[in-house]
Design an enzyme around this catalytic site. Structure first.
Site, mmCIF file in Angstrom:
data_model
loop_
_atom_site.group_PDB
_atom_site.id
_atom_site.type_symbol
_atom_site.label_atom_id
_atom_site.label_comp_id
_atom_site.label_asym_id
_atom_site.label_seq_id
_atom_site.Cartn_x
_atom_site.Cartn_y
_atom_site.Cartn_z
ATOM 1 N N CYS A 151 44.985 -97.393 40.599
ATOM 2 C CA CYS A 151 43.647 -96.782 40.984
ATOM 3 C C CYS A 151 44.425 -95.239 41.651
ATOM 4 O O CYS A 151 44.563 -95.183 43.086
ATOM 5 C CB CYS A 151 42.848 -97.214 41.979
ATOM 6 N N CYS A 154 42.035 -94.089 44.535
ATOM 7 C CA CYS A 154 42.028 -94.738 45.836
ATOM 8 C C CYS A 154 43.274 -94.076 46.656
ATOM 9 O O CYS A 154 43.151 -94.071 47.691
ATOM 10 C CB CYS A 154 41.886 -96.221 45.710
ATOM 11 N N ASP A 155 44.582 -94.167 45.849
ATOM 12 C CA ASP A 155 45.511 -94.249 46.523
ATOM 13 C C ASP A 155 46.539 -92.588 46.495
ATOM 14 O O ASP A 155 47.276 -92.514 47.324
ATOM 15 C CB ASP A 155 46.560 -95.234 45.817
#
Ligand code: NAP
Length: 323
Positions: A151, A154-155
């Site tokens: 992801c 997200c990261d």
């Protein structure tokens, strides 16, 4: 424009509906297909519950930017799914944050068991989406969460001014790679063929990006690291094995439909996707399916919401005929 909805452990749009465990319709899933099905079910007045697990918004909510959903131009995936959920709640949809563990047929009804409850329903809509596929190479499990990610949305903040590798050639890889280019210092794109399958406009934008190095006809065969996390990858390329130093690896090599709880209820294809008939019907007349969990092929937010709406409309028609 920004849409946000506060998502609690239990969101209930209709008090009386939420208290019972016997429903006309259970909707399994929390992504665009399920949210659209929820909006239509609530508006049709179908007694329903949406079991959305711990990933509200599904894969779409993890997409940094969605550019092809009609009416919005460019919108963050989480904002789009947040707006859908807000609309569903306002329409009276009932949500429970529970994971479906099994669904079977019992006495002509569908019995759905979750991690904390049981539900009986006349009809079920499977809209559980798909989870990221893995490569199965050494280092992938070991460094998951320590440099290996599924992801980018997200990261990405952890990779500011760092080097990253992204694997895959589909829409997800290309969109998330473009998102990463805003953050990382260098990005290596590894693809097993010499042509991306992603939307050509975005593919061209990525390939021509100054921070991007492409590795065509190449396979990532190992992820190497130390106590701190990922330090390098080994690629099998047409020129031979290459050791590429990197701080992170993002894997976008397709998805696996989340059908395990429904395997005894409906027919699945070789990729574990629900085989549909007439777009949202399944091999079981009490079960419908919508979105990425199906074998419908064109996996877009716009098709997922269309299928969710059709599935609730089909249930409404059946309930009307039974009345
Ligand atoms: P996908 O389209 O199936 O692409 C997966 C990519 O991974 C392909 O390029 C594939 O290579 C590669 N791949 C698969 N197995 C591999 C392996 N073992 N080793 C190396 N590479 C491997 O999956 P996706 O990108 O996650 O997209 C899923 C669906 O969602 C698609 O229908 C896509 O259009 C849709 N989507 C749409 C948007 C949007 O905003 N419109 C955004 C994201 C996703 P090959 O190309 O050689 O097969």
């Amino acid at each position: 424009m920004s849409f946000k909805v506060e998502i609690g452990l239990v969101d209930s749009g209709a008090g009386e509906n939420a208290a019972s465990s016997s429903y006309q319709l259970v909707i399994a899933g929390g992504g665009p297909a399920a949210l659209s099905a929820a909006i239509y079910a609530a508006r049709y007045g179908i007694k329903h519950v949406v079991l959305e697990s711990w990933k509200p918004g599904g894969q779409a909510a993890l997409t940094a930017e969605i550019e092809n959903y009609p009416g919005f131009g460019l919108i963050a995936g989480s904002d789009l799914t947040g707006a859908m959920k807000k609309q569903a709640l306002e329409a009276g949809a009932v949500f429970r944050m529970e994971t479906v563990e099994s669904a079977t047929e019992k006495n002509g009804k569908i019995l759905v068991k979750t991690d904390s409850s049981e539900y009986t329903a006349d009809y079920l809509i499977i809209a559980t989406g798909a989870a990221p596929a893995t490569l199965g190479v050494p280092g992938e499990d070991k460094y998951y969460g320590r440099g290996v990610s599924f992801c980018a949305t997200c990261d990405a903040p952890f990779f500011k001014n760092k080097r990253a590798i992204i694997v895959g050639g589909g829409d997800s890889a290309v969109k998330e790679a473009l998102h990463l280019t805003h953050v990382v210092s260098r990005l290596g794109l590894v693809h097993r063929r010499d042509k991306l399958r992603a939307e050509p406009y975005l593919a061209k934008k990525l390939i021509e990006h100054e921070k991007v190095t492409t590795y065509w006809n190449s396979h990532l065969v190992e992820i190497i690291g130390d106590d701190q996390g990922v330090t390098a990858v080994i690629l099998d390329t047409p020129e031979g094995r290459k050791h590429i130093d990197t701080d992170g690896v993002f894997l976008y090599v397709g998805t696996i439909p989340a059908t395990e709880p429904f395997a005894s209820l409906v027919e699945l294809d070789g990729n574990r996707a629900v085989i549909t008939r007439n777009i949202v019907g399944t091999s079981n007349p009490r079960v419908f399916a919508a979105g990425d969990v199906t074998n419908n092929g064109f996996r877009q937010v716009v098709t997922a919401v269309s299928e969710g709406a059709r599935a609730s409309a089909a249930v409404f028609e059946l309930l009307e005929n039974e009345a």
